[in-house]
Write a protein that holds these residues in place. Structure first.
Motif: not given
Lengths: 168, 168
Positions: A1-20, A110-118
């Motif tokens: 089972m794949t787990k949805l997480s803030m990591h899963a929708v960010s870091a691997p996307v960047f890594v894959r596209m940077l390799n491309n 974990d919890g990054a969805e609610n982190r305040e980012i400016s």
């Protein structure tokens, strides 16, 4: 089972596209050699006089990737000077950023969805939740610059296909 | 508190970017009128002879958005014929796809990260988990075509800025 997480929708996307992107740039360098084109011609090519050239597109794409990984994990953004002037140095920059992004442990997001980012932009400061930052800033900007790098090379005759962009 | 969900990282991203694309196309149409340029010149413009023109970029971008919403929710993809020939019809297509994507309830995306998704491409069938489909196919393709639409217009002198792409 794949787990949805803030990591899963960010870091691997960047890594894959940077390799491309790395593969795309390698094909561009090979094209320049085969056609006896000065690599600088491609690196300085742009789609409009007031758009950034290829070299800068790659620098900005990498900046968005490492910026996102750092901001979402609440860590310091590792600075990289914009000193590259050739394909080899751009490849080294991409490798370095892939290494930075991949160095974070999934649980650091974990919890990054609610982190305040400016984010500071000229004359303004944008404030986001971590989720909005990823959806509305980091990913759109990142994909924008990777796609524009690809588009500059296609407009300059480098033999690339959508497959190189998606799954090289 | 923001909740991370498959809905939160997909539907609102498509809707927001489609609305930005709509604004970008409205500026392009206005530019054509102001400069006495035949709108068809922009709609048929492309970055390379073997890349799709603007009109097709918009059609494909919208297809990825509605395809993703349907596949992630396990529903039938609503077919839209590729019959548009002008800006007005492209705007109607975008509005229709925004309406389709926004019509799904967030809970319809629950568990989508593990949904088995297959995508037929010429001579092959790609199989993904829902999460990989979003990360590796739907979002990269969608951003690719929205960015390329923007790039075609920039290369043809339409006055647009990154802000139009990100937050119009």
């Amino acid at each position: 089972m794949t787990k949805l997480s803030m990591h899963a929708v960010s870091a691997p996307v960047f890594v894959r596209m940077l390799n491309n992107l790395s593969t795309i740039l390698a094909k561009a360098e090979k094209h320049a050699k085969a056609k006896d084109v000065d690599p600088a011609t491609l690196l300085n090519a742009r789609l409009a006089a007031d758009m950034f050239p290829l070299l800068r597109q790659v620098q900005i794409a990498t900046d968005h990737a490492k910026g996102a990984a750092a901001r979402l994990t609440g860590t310091q953004i590792e600075a990289i000077e914009d000193t590259e002037t050739n394909f080899e140095q751009l490849q080294a920059r991409i490798r370095r950023v892939v290494s930075i992004v991949a160095s974070f442990r999934p649980e650091q997001f974990d919890g990054a969805e609610n982190r305040e980012i400016s984010v500071k932009i000229p004359n303004a400061e944008l404030k986001f939740s971590g989720l909005d930052y990823l959806n509305q800033w980091a990913l759109p900007n990142f994909f924008f610059h990777v796609t524009t790098a690809y588009a500059i090379l296609r407009a300059n005759g480098v033999e690339l296909g959508k497959r190189d962009f998606l799954m090289s």
